[in-house]
Design a protein around this motif. Sequence first.
Motif, PDB file in Angstrom:
ATOM      1  N   ARG A   1      -0.319  24.400   5.718  1.00 10.85           N
ATOM      2  CA  ARG A   1       0.045  25.869   5.185  1.00 10.85           C
ATOM      3  C   ARG A   1       0.960  25.964   4.060  1.00 10.85           C
ATOM      4  O   ARG A   1       1.070  27.026   3.361  1.00 10.85           O
ATOM      5  CB  ARG A   1       0.889  26.431   6.467  1.00 10.85           C
ATOM      6  CG  ARG A   1      -0.159  27.363   7.411  1.00 10.85           C
ATOM      7  CD  ARG A   1       0.899  27.873   8.442  1.00 10.85           C
ATOM      8  NE  ARG A   1       0.624  26.966   9.608  1.00 10.85           N
ATOM      9  CZ  ARG A   1      -0.297  27.329  10.656  1.00 10.85           C
ATOM     10  NH1 ARG A   1      -0.804  28.517  10.753  1.00 10.85           N
ATOM     11  NH2 ARG A   1      -0.294  26.923  11.808  1.00 10.85           N
TER      12      ARG A   1
ATOM     13  N   LYS B   1       0.836  -1.246  -0.030  1.00 11.82           N
ATOM     14  CA  LYS B   1      -0.042  -0.091  -0.170  1.00 11.82           C
ATOM     15  C   LYS B   1       0.984   1.208   0.071  1.00 11.82           C
ATOM     16  O   LYS B   1       2.174   1.166   0.576  1.00 11.82           O
ATOM     17  CB  LYS B   1      -0.621  -0.037   1.422  1.00 11.82           C
ATOM     18  CG  LYS B   1      -2.132  -0.751   1.015  1.00 11.82           C
ATOM     19  CD  LYS B   1      -2.961  -0.435   2.304  1.00 11.82           C
ATOM     20  CE  LYS B   1      -3.821  -1.291   2.375  1.00 11.82           C
ATOM     21  NZ  LYS B   1      -5.253  -1.008   2.117  1.00 11.82           N
TER      22      LYS B   1
ATOM     23  N   THR C   1      -9.426  11.553   1.468  1.00  9.50           N
ATOM     24  CA  THR C   1      -9.270  13.031   1.248  1.00  9.50           C
ATOM     25  C   THR C   1      -8.135  13.320   2.506  1.00  9.50           C
ATOM     26  O   THR C   1      -7.908  12.795   3.454  1.00  9.50           O
ATOM     27  CB  THR C   1     -10.543  13.399   1.715  1.00  9.50           C
ATOM     28  OG1 THR C   1     -11.036  13.038   2.982  1.00  9.50           O
ATOM     29  CG2 THR C   1     -11.820  13.185   0.559  1.00  9.50           C
TER      30      THR C   1
ATOM     31  N   MET D   1      -9.259  21.115  -0.004  1.00  5.42           N
ATOM     32  CA  MET D   1      -9.563  19.563   0.052  1.00  5.42           C
ATOM     33  C   MET D   1      -9.073  18.802  -1.104  1.00  5.42           C
ATOM     34  O   MET D   1      -9.593  19.061  -2.223  1.00  5.42           O
ATOM     35  CB  MET D   1     -11.088  19.603   0.112  1.00  5.42           C
ATOM     36  CG  MET D   1     -11.594  19.921   1.632  1.00  5.42           C
ATOM     37  SD  MET D   1     -10.903  19.132   3.001  1.00  5.42           S
ATOM     38  CE  MET D   1     -11.065  17.401   2.792  1.00  5.42           C
TER      39      MET D   1
ATOM     40  N   ASN E   1      -5.474  24.554   3.340  1.00  6.95           N
ATOM     41  CA  ASN E   1      -6.687  24.301   3.367  1.00  6.95           C
ATOM     42  C   ASN E   1      -7.425  23.778   2.124  1.00  6.95           C
ATOM     43  O   ASN E   1      -8.966  23.790   2.256  1.00  6.95           O
ATOM     44  CB  ASN E   1      -7.625  25.493   4.144  1.00  6.95           C
ATOM     45  CG  ASN E   1      -7.340  25.407   5.578  1.00  6.95           C
ATOM     46  OD1 ASN E   1      -7.668  24.242   6.184  1.00  6.95           O
ATOM     47  ND2 ASN E   1      -7.040  26.515   6.343  1.00  6.95           N
TER      48      ASN E   1
ATOM     49  N   ARG F   1      -9.863   9.633  -5.510  1.00  8.91           N
ATOM     50  CA  ARG F   1     -10.665   8.653  -5.724  1.00  8.91           C
ATOM     51  C   ARG F   1     -10.585   7.527  -6.789  1.00  8.91           C
ATOM     52  O   ARG F   1     -10.013   8.110  -7.828  1.00  8.91           O
ATOM     53  CB  ARG F   1     -12.039   9.359  -6.123  1.00  8.91           C
ATOM     54  CG  ARG F   1     -12.724  10.041  -5.124  1.00  8.91           C
ATOM     55  CD  ARG F   1     -13.551   9.442  -4.145  1.00  8.91           C
ATOM     56  NE  ARG F   1     -13.318   9.799  -2.771  1.00  8.91           N
ATOM     57  CZ  ARG F   1     -13.285   9.361  -1.529  1.00  8.91           C
ATOM     58  NH1 ARG F   1     -13.056   8.123  -1.449  1.00  8.91           N
ATOM     59  NH2 ARG F   1     -13.335  10.011  -0.481  1.00  8.91           N
TER      60      ARG F   1
END
Lengths: 586, 552
Positions: A75, A37, A70, A56, A54, A60
């Motif tokens: 920063r 993995k 996700t 997202m 920040n 998928r």
Amino acid sequence: MKRLFLSFSCAAIALSFLAVSAVAQPQADETSNDSAKGSINGRVVDQNGQPLANAMVSVRGYGNTQRGGTAATDREGNFKVDGLDPFAYIVTATLPTYIATPRDPDATPLGFFRVGDTTRIELMKGGVITGSVKRANGDPVVSVTVRAYMIRDNKGQPPRYGIPMRARQTDDRGVYRIYGLVPGSYIVSAGGLGNVNGYSIDQYGSDVPTYAPSSPRDAATEVSVGSGEELANVDIRYREELGHTVSGVASSAVATDQPNGFNLTLTSTLNGTSQANYTFFQPPQARGFAFSGVPDGEYDVVAQQYSPAGGWIVSEPRHIQVRGADITGLELIAKALASIAGSIMLEESKLPECAGKRRPLLSETVIGPWHNEKTVPKDQPPFLYGMGGPTVPDKDGSFVLRNLAPAQYRFNVRPLAKYWYLKSITWPSGTAAASPKSPAPDRPRDAARNWTNIRTSERWTGLTVTFAEGAGSMRGQIDPGEGKKSSGRVFVYLSPAEPDKAEDIVRYFVSLAAEDGSFALTNLPPGRYWVTGAAAGDSDSNMMSKLRLPDETELRAKLRRDGEAAKLQIEFKPCQNVSDYHLGFK
Amino acid sequence: MKVSSHALILPALVLSVACLSQRANSQAKTESKTADAAVSGKVTIKGKPAAGIVVGMRMSRPDDFAKTYKAKTDSEGVYRITKVASGSYLVAPVTPAFVVADSANSPQGQSVIINESENVDGMNFDLVPGGVITGKVTNSEGHPLIEERVTLMPADESNQRRSLSISGMTTDDRGVYRIFGVPAGRYKVSVGDPRFRGMNRRKVAVQTFYPDATDVAKAGVINVEEGSEANKIDITVGEAPQGYSVTGRVVDGDSAAPVANVSIQLTTIEIIDANNTRRSSEYIDVRSDAQGQFRLPNIRPGKYELTIYPPEDSDVRAEAPVKFDVFDQDVSGLIVRTTHGATLTGTVVFEGSKNNPVQIPAQMWIMVYTRNEGNPGISSGRTARVKPDGTFFAGGLSAGIANLNVESPMPNRGFTLARIERDGVVQTNGIQIQNGEHVSGVRLVMTFSNGSIRGVVRVENGTLPPAARMMVQLMKAGEQMPLPRGAEVDGRGHFLIEALPPGSYELRVIAYAPEWQQQRRPPISAKQIVTVNEGAATDVTMTLDLTAPPNQ
């Protein structure tokens, strides 16, 4: 109770095949560990290369949204998603007011990522359109829905999978502000096209939409918005004209275990091209659907239903004309979409020079359907073609391409292992090749060279994708002519030099040279090729896809002629790597 | 009490009522009603007639089959909604920038019970302009915080649990918000309210009030009056504390084998004061991998609990939630032990009526809540989907008393849960489940219910004060607990309770008035027994004597 708008997520998956802009580091595929993995990490930046915190990031699996994960960027804009099994993943980053920089399909032909990849995702600031909506007497129109439709992208092309739309409501001063817009040409409307349901009252829903400045659709002003631009004073003087109602019932021809309700889409068309989509959700126990505030014009109505077990079922589009009266009693019966089942065959090489090479990982192979938009039936709204997304085969090599709307199709697929090449895509030999007199078969023997014709709800099996071992590769450098620097985009082409291979589409390759003039071409079937270079014309984009289109016989013939004239030939023996090839270019 | 009036939007919540829908029946029911009642009235703005105002009407208990109505006021401010089917409705003008001044209304509108072919007039509304609150939300570096939800709450301490839902409550791309249509009053404004914290909103870790307070007691108060605009109500959000990673494993409590592919649930525990804690869970997209391992990134300092949510049809559950604290470093080595919980299989059966065929609704779930007798405060819930053949399976249950509720996306339309049987025996107080037991033979019996009670309340010996409201409670005759089936009484004294199973009921009408509360007078009530027959409406007149002693 599910109010899933999965039509959008399926289209988004198809779109992100094109839209993610990222660069993958070259993989040392000799040493990768198949069963471990791993993670996918990277950085999200803006157009100036500044880190975006920040954001997202969503990873998928292709056709398998259970896989993935996700993460939010820190920063420094860095993210890491781990615990991933080897698979083909789509990586998208979202941050309010930002949009994905459209992927250049020539610079990054692979629209997906694998475990171990490091990516750099660039987002750009969306555009803003703002203005006010007022009545003729100057009163503000409060809490009316304003919709901005992108009818062309900033290259002037209509969007491939339907018209994107963003909406916001006006405030107490009648002011609206729509942000995060993809650069392109827009029309803006206020009001109209309300959903009639039992829960909410849309006070403007029965009116005809008013387009900026104060017009019906065919007199709407188009405005252009660029990245980070704010277009102000896109004002609308609201006309209070009642529209009509389009109503009916959607039902299913297929018995489903867990009915989810239907998504109804009303697509308006102007001069034969899709203008906008309006949706309505008919819940499982409802009396039907109803769109109100529909202006006169021509429309297609389609019902869709999603069931986790069976995928999408979709009705035939109903073409209607609204002319001064309501349309009631439409009955839309949703049926299964077409599907194609097939398998990947691997032909190993017995040659000593190909011994010990890594096989392609089936879980990292993506097969994608590509429809011919030139021959799509006129009444099929474009968004239907976003539902048939790419898929990844099972461990035994079998795959199913689902949710295919009727069209002509070809198939995008490539092995990712260095020493393997795509040998053929075929239907079983029962479907004979066409003679000049008879029409082309729906499922031709050579499905790479010819379109496959799929009609509504057909289910076909037997598509065979064959990968063979023995691929060659080349890396090189473009040498500009003496005293000249090579500038602009340059494509390097390979076309088959052997006359009996001239029609073999899988022997045509193209790669975009990097800024420093370096280029690479991989997964090449052994044989002899002409090497040519050409500066890219303005409309030359997505050349790899274009080269493989069945209709582009003239383009391929020209490449061969140019190759014969330039007399630059190269031969690849099985598993041969050519490095440091210098291509002179005028 | 001044309330605001906005577009009538009822969030599509799953209503937890023990009733089911039955499509064939409800279709027949609606189509047999004639829809020719009408509702009319006048809309004024500070007493002056208001033209062009849309007045909307929706059912008090809307469902996916319901209709809405609307009409516009003419130049005299008069509106008329026609072709209305009988039923219980809410009427309100759709004027997001205004506030309805009428004191007797609930925020959703005036309720009205309409009978067939009735003409209801006098549904009047007087509007006043609402106030506006606007400002910008930034972080300490001055960067705008985008798409943050702004929460408005009354400044009075007693009401602070309540928050209002009004237009304009999300910041735009500049961090600017503009809330309009606000009723006059004193308010506090904040971002990062934990009740609305979605997965993405890690920018605002701690609820921050205007101008920059994390303590609600120190928040600035904004005074809103009719038509006022309070601008520059800017909120500065401090630096978010750093998050740490939390790792652990999920293992089987008996064999210590790893448990793969289970969803991790994280609950945040906030200490409000010595006696109160607030628990909130948010969805996190983390599952255990093949080795049972999981990692939660970016968890801020605080107190937490971890448990698992196993997939459908599984009987695995966590033995106990794992409590942990995050201080100033990563947390590792958490072990969540699982055990095989009890399971419950059953069937939902319908006792159909003679005249109406039964059709199992499209989506039905059973909620199983288990209460542990040893720890009365702890209960756990499981949702089980009902398959088309009527069977359901709930797994991973803890030992204790299980109560079952039937849920369906459509609220009451024809069926109620009449009784629960286990192996043929009626269970009145829930089903007793032992540790790890596999309970079967459970039947949830649904009966047909389309009786209704149509009532009028006559007030005697006086009139109700202006701000009074009346409500009707319903309970099965002989029982003490009211059913969750009460109804509001409209301005004319009418009420309507539908979808009742046949039987004997006790109705209780209760009148409340703020005046009485201030005078320390208790509410006044009256009782009556009513019989409901299947498929019929029972008319009842109740008398409320304002001079009666309040000892009911």
